[in-house]
Each structure stands twice: as structure tokens, then as C-alpha cells.
Design an enzyme around this catalytic site. Structure first.
Site, PDB file in Angstrom:
ATOM      1  N   GLY A 176      -7.310  48.442  45.740  1.00  0.00           N
ATOM      2  CA  GLY A 176      -7.972  47.632  44.722  1.00  0.00           C
ATOM      3  C   GLY A 176      -8.473  48.356  43.494  1.00  0.00           C
ATOM      4  N   GLY A 178      -6.869  49.973  41.082  1.00  0.00           N
ATOM      5  CA  GLY A 178      -6.096  49.555  39.917  1.00  0.00           C
ATOM      6  C   GLY A 178      -6.285  48.089  39.599  1.00  0.00           C
ATOM      7  CG  ASP A 179      -5.311  45.007  42.444  1.00  0.00           C
ATOM      8  OD1 ASP A 179      -4.353  44.573  41.783  1.00  0.00           O
ATOM      9  OD2 ASP A 179      -5.217  45.344  43.627  1.00  0.00           O
ATOM     10  CG  ASN A 180     -11.544  46.155  41.885  1.00  0.00           C
ATOM     11  OD1 ASN A 180     -11.175  45.012  42.104  1.00  0.00           O
ATOM     12  ND2 ASN A 180     -12.090  46.906  42.813  1.00  0.00           N
ATOM     13  CB  ALA A 183      -9.873  42.543  37.360  1.00  0.00           C
TER      14      ALA A 183
END
Length: 411
Positions: A176, A178-180, A183
């Protein structure tokens, strides 16, 4: 205490799954936006992912899903059904922002691509995240952050100690990250697009990719590698001996970083080498770099003479930027994180409590994370949302009976 919510009155429609887009919209919700999340009739696959990390994943306790979906109303729809598409159209007409991480072909197939929606809803801000960007040979490939953000950018192997084809194995990245990060970028971009809409009256396309975010995040190293700053590195051969990790007398690790020339003599004082404070080989960046091997051993020896508590005080007294090297579980109870509401307790329906990380930006002085809507179970708010869209009780019952929508029922 000022808990400003600058996005109050903004409506966000979340057609996201897994982490990246739900993470962006949960940030928008923390800033005051009203968020409705659309899931399939069986729910977001992320409801099950926490189990791969040993986490509880059931209707009464689901931290992995819950962290990214608090303060949202959730409706579970069959978008293949014409009636489900009709509900989706009503939600799009309600929304100021549409956010999705569906892949481009799926969006086009369902008439949810930017061109189609912009023609129908010109004020709608259309926001998306994908793995590798909108162009090039990998534009349609699946891309979680582990592959698009970590592997494709070089961070996964070039940040491993002595990594590389003939060295250590690639690092196992945190889920997460990279996702966070992506985002957070998307959330800020959505706010900017809303500001632009106030000036132009028209919505626009907002886009971020996991790969693009990783390229941006590693920008310093991406540039410097073109000047022979090669990776991977080891702590015994650092680029700068004062930006490195060292072990204390009692076995703890500390990381230090110095970029201010005037701190070099203070650093030497902190490690108990006052005799070198006037020595041009070590008291400035050029000297320390030219003599990095000797400097490394001097610092390593200095750290080995002091306990963690002693070394931290010496570094702090000399204004050296440093941190004890934490383990991830240390953050849950870290006094600094708690004092700044970076982590906060969330009580699940089963009565147990988990510390959740808070969105990284707040408005007002020390704004406190607040959960107005607990994370929803499958179909938790479907009826509420359908009625909010103007459907009668009879119409709602018919949609539930026909499987167009799903409503949560206590077992």
C-alpha cells in the site's frame, strides 16, 4: 480547536476497489466531502485481502478494508443490469467528483470513460488511477503498487542492502505504500480541479499512475544515477557517511542525516570526537566525502561508545537530524505519532480496537480524526442511498428482490 472541513458540500462518487482510489476518497471524506462508494453485489475484493497479512476479515472486524472506507456510504449495485446503470446515472448526476481505478477498457465498455461522462455531465471532475499510465505498451496492464510503484521504478531492488543481480534478493515492499502515496497526489489534484471548475464552470480529467508516482518519488535518485551515483548501496560504503545508519552500544540503530555544513563539527562533538571539530578532513561535506571510508569508521566507533538514550541526547543537543530506527509496530504506540493524531484508535463492531493511520494533511490546528460513518458492510447503506436518489420504497424493494442492489441484513 478548529476542525475545518473545506470540502463540505462536495459530493464524491467512488467506483474504486482495493487501495488506491478508496484511499484518495477517504482523504476527501476526512476533509468534509460526502462520499458514496459503489461496489459490486459481492463487495470490494479488498474486504478479503487483510487475511493475507494475518488480519481479521469479517463483517464485525475488518481493519484493512475499514481504514480506507470510513466516512463513506456504501451501495452495492449490479451495474450489468439496466436498472443498476440507471442508479449509477443518478449518482453521477449527483456527484461533483467521480473517482475510479477501473482499467480503461472496462470504463469504456461501461460508458464511464472521461469523454462519455464529460459529454453528459460537463461539471463533473473525473479522476482515475491506473498502474502504468495512459500511453505506451503497458497502458492496459494490471498494476498493483507492488509491481508498478516498487518493481518498475527500481526501488524494490536498488534499495535492498547489496541488492542486484549478483547480490541480495529484492526487498519485500510494504503493502500500500505506492497506493497511499498516489492517492494523496490524486486527492490534492481533485481539490485543484474543483478550484478550476469554480473559475471555468467545467470539470476536467484528473489522472495519476502508480508508476508515475514512483518515478516522482524517486526523482532525486533517478537524476543522480545519471551522474554515476550508482545503486544499490551498503551502509559500509555510503554516499555520505553522515547520512547513514549506526549501531549504539546497546544494539539499537540510529539514522542520521546532515546537509547543513555548519552541523558537521557539531556531529563530531556528538560522537565524542571534539578533537576533530577543526579538522578539514572531516568537518565539512567535501572533506567527509573525500575521506568517507575513514569517516565511516570514526562515526561507527563513536556510536559504539554510547547507549541509545545517551546517543539520542547527544545528537539532539547538537541539533543533528536523527531518528532511532523504528520497527513498524513501534509506530502504533509512538508518543510523537499519538500526540499529533497520526494514529488514532478505532473500535470495531466486535468491541476490539485497532490503531488506524490518519490522513496525512489536516485543516486547522491539530484537527482530530473523526469517524461519522463507520466502515460499511456489504450493502450497509444501499437502501439509504437509493432513497436519497429519489426512489420510492416500492422501487427499492423491487431492486433488492431482483438483485439490482444488495442491502445488509443482520444474521
Amino acid at each position: 480547536m478548529n476542525n475545518t472541513k473545506p470540502l463540505e458540500g462536495i459530493h464524491v462518487l467512488d467506483l474504486g476497489q482495493y487501495i488506491s482510489v478508496p484511499a484518495a476518497t477517504v482523504i476527501l471524506a476526512s476533509w468534509g466531502a460526502e462520499v458514496i462508494k459503489v461496489e459490486s453485489t459481492i463487495g470490494d475484493p479488498m474486504r478479503l485481502i487483510g487475511a493475507t497479512l494475518g488480519m481479521t476479515c469479517n463483517d464485525e472486524h475488518n481493519s484493512f478494508f475499514g481504514h480506507y472506507n470510513v466516512n463513506k456510504k456504501i451501495i452495492n449495485l449490479n451495474l450489468k443490469d439496466p436498472k443498476g446503470k440507471e442508479v449509477m446515472d443518478k449518482l453521477l448526476a449527483w456527484a461533483d467528483v467521480f473517482a475510479t481505478n477501473w482499467r480503461p477498457k472496462a470504463l469504456e465498455k461501461n460508458g464511464l470513460d472521461f469523454a462519455t461522462l464529460h459529454a453528459k455531465y460537463p461539471r463533473l471532475v473525473w479522476a482515475a488511477i491506473n498502474g502504468f499510465g495512459n500511453y505506451g505498451p503497458e497502458k492496459d496492464d494490471a498494476g498493483y503498487d507492488t509491481v508498478a510503484y516498487w518493481s518498475h521504478t527500481g526501488m524494490q531492488i536498488d534499495q535492498s542492502e547489496g541488492g542486484g543481480p549478483e547480490g541480495a534478493s529484492p526487498a519485500i515492499p510494504f503493502y500500500g505504500v505506492g497506493d497511499n502515496s498516489t492517492a494523496s497526489t490524486l486527492a490534492g489534484a481533485i481539490g485543484t480541479a474543483l478550484y478550476q471548475r469554480e473559475k471555468t464552470g467545467e470539470g476536467c480529467q484528473v489522472f495519476a499512475s502508480l508508476y508515475g508516482q514512483g518515478v516522482w518519488a524517486s526523482g532525486c535518485d533517478l537524476m543522480s544515477c545519471q551522474y554515476n551515483n550508482n545503486y544499490p548501496k551498503t551502509r559500509t560504503k555510503p554516499a555520505s557517511p553522515v547520512c547513514n545508519t549506526y549501531r549504539t552500544k546497546d544494539g539499537a540503530w540510529i539514522n542520521t542525516s546532515i546537509f547543513d555544513t555548519k552541523i558537521y563539527p557539531k556531529y563530531l562533538k556528538a560522537i565524542g570526537r571534539e578533537d576533530l571539530m577543526d579538522d578539514a578532513r572531516f568537518n565539512n561535506p567535501d572533506g567527509a566525502t573525500a575521506n568517507r571510508d575513514e569517516m565511516f569508521h570514526i562515526i561507527e566507533e563513536g556510536f559504539s561508545k554510547y547507549t541509545l538514550e545517551e546517543m539520542c541526547k547527544r545528537l539532539q543537543d547538537n541539533d543533528v537530524a536523527f531518528s532511532k530506527i523504528f520497527r513498524i509496530h513501534d509506530v502504533v504506540s509512538d508518543e510523537q505519532a499519538i500526540a499529533n493524531n497520526m494514529v488514532y484508535p478505532v473500535t470495531h463492531r466486535d468491541g476490539t480496537t485497532t490503531m488506524f493511520p490518519a490522513p496525512p494533511a489536516t485543516f486547522g490546528d491539530k484537527a482530530e480524526p473523526k469517524i461519522d460513518i463507520p466502515y460499511g458492510r456489504v450493502g450497509e447503506h444501499s437502501v439509504d442511498v437509493l432513497k436519497m436518489m429519489g426512489y420510492s420504497d416500492a422501487e427499492v424493494e423491487e431492486m433488492l428482490a431482483n438483485g439490482v442492489a444488495v442491502q445488509w441484513k443482520d444474521k
